[in-house]
Write an enzyme that holds these catalytic residues in place. Sequence first.
Site, mmCIF file in Angstrom:
data_model
loop_
_atom_site.group_PDB
_atom_site.id
_atom_site.type_symbol
_atom_site.label_atom_id
_atom_site.label_comp_id
_atom_site.label_asym_id
_atom_site.label_seq_id
_atom_site.Cartn_x
_atom_site.Cartn_y
_atom_site.Cartn_z
ATOM 1 N N HIS A 83 0.825 -1.204 0.000
ATOM 2 C CA HIS A 83 0.000 0.000 0.000
ATOM 3 C C HIS A 83 0.864 1.260 0.000
ATOM 4 C CE1 HIS A 83 -2.078 3.177 2.440
ATOM 5 N NE2 HIS A 83 -2.917 3.037 1.446
ATOM 6 N N GLU A 86 2.112 1.798 -3.432
ATOM 7 C CA GLU A 86 1.056 2.319 -4.311
ATOM 8 C C GLU A 86 1.002 3.847 -4.239
ATOM 9 O OE1 GLU A 86 -3.151 3.703 -3.606
ATOM 10 O OE2 GLU A 86 -2.966 1.655 -2.850
ATOM 11 N N HIS A 87 1.123 4.391 -3.039
ATOM 12 C CA HIS A 87 1.165 5.850 -2.878
ATOM 13 C C HIS A 87 2.420 6.435 -3.511
ATOM 14 C CE1 HIS A 87 -1.982 7.060 0.207
ATOM 15 N NE2 HIS A 87 -2.153 5.753 0.123
ATOM 16 N N GLU A 163 -3.796 8.195 6.887
ATOM 17 C CA GLU A 163 -4.831 7.277 6.412
ATOM 18 C C GLU A 163 -5.162 6.237 7.479
ATOM 19 O OE1 GLU A 163 -5.872 4.534 2.492
ATOM 20 O OE2 GLU A 163 -4.001 5.685 2.572
#
Length: 459
Positions: A83, A86-87, A163
């Site tokens: 994740h 991905e950012h 997040e």
Amino acid sequence: MTRIDSRAPAGGGVDAVASTPAPAGATALLDVDEFGGRVERTELPGGLRVLTETMPGVLSATLGIWVGVGSRDESPHLAGSSHFLEHLLFKGTRSRTALEIATAMDAVGGEMNAFTAKEHTCYYANVLASDLPLAVTLLGDLVTDALNTAPDLESERTVVLEEIAMRDDEPSDAVHDLYAETLFGDTPLGRSVLGTVDSIESLSRDDVDGWYRQRYAVPSIVVAAAGRVDHQQVLDLVAAAFGERLAGAARPEALRMGEGAVLAAPARPTGLIHRKTEQTHLLLGSIGMSRLDERRYAAAVLDAAVGGGMSSRLFQEVREKRGLVYSVGSALTHYAGTGSFSVYAGCSPKRVPEVLRLVRAELATVAVTGLTAEEVSRGRGQLKGGMVLSLEDTGSRMSRLGKSELSYGEYLPVREVLDRLDAVDPEQVRAVAADLLTRNTCLAVVGPYRDRDLDRLTA
């Protein structure tokens, strides 16, 4: 619009690539529908798979680059790295800055985004069909040539931590991660896609970039496009974007099967996050079935009738007749080798015992008697209609292509899936219910409770 939002279904000096003839690959025509739509698949040298679905009646196209890596592949030390990566890929490549990437997509009114799941990561763009070359260029650049610099990692680390905090502040989100942890325990499937505060704070640039270099290999990648697209054009654009990586005798990665990761029962009976909330959020569930289980169509009909809509048993018994909740419903989740069946409800803390009693009683009844023929018919209709309606846009069609290839290793035409649902009968549903709804359960709770209260809730 360019957004980075990992919760899945999902200008600037940048020039579209010139069309480059694709290297030779085996192309298969998988489907042709009555409206002239075509589904085609090509396996290019190096193991890259390209799937397209032509939709003659639209003016747009959605492109997705799927990578067969997700949080299930991570060790505890690397938790959240898929994740995080991905950012990070949106922060720039060797030829484009983050601003140039964003400006190029905004200049054509497109949307670019990405999401990370347990078993895959997807980068996608929705554009006018005429801007498809730009989408292939930008996404191809992100996936193949990201810089992943240390300064970018530090700035994005803060974003990822925010997040996680946002997830923690939203009980209805937090309970789902808690449920996965309660059901699957300290395994990759039990850990959050986001990672933890500790794991994210400890990840180094070498950790994340090393994950990128190791896992973003061509054999693990699927390119899917749907809309007003031409298969050969997509192949040529992909050939230009991936360049010399499309060479050699490598074959696509084998289908993930999940061997050795199957639990017979929940890892623990309960999970609790104590919060002074006005509403308690809970998930009651059990180990389910894998995505390749042949009974999944009967299980889907069962799920629809038990908790899939306003006419479902749980909605009618718990909300409509008694008004105990605002939201209640069931869900099936499939992974390679395993899965989950769960019931979610949100209600006042004082009503939790009664809600759980009603849910358990309804599941027990269905486990013994199954569903009526009328319920099975209604469940089939709900699934069929929902499936067809969900495929009205290019993004949904693109997602179906990518998931079919990565998760199932085959593409089933829509009409074949509908036929399989039509073939489900009450006896098949009864057999699935007798198995699925009698398995050991676990309970995840977010609300104003203490550990000592859980014995009362699980009695």
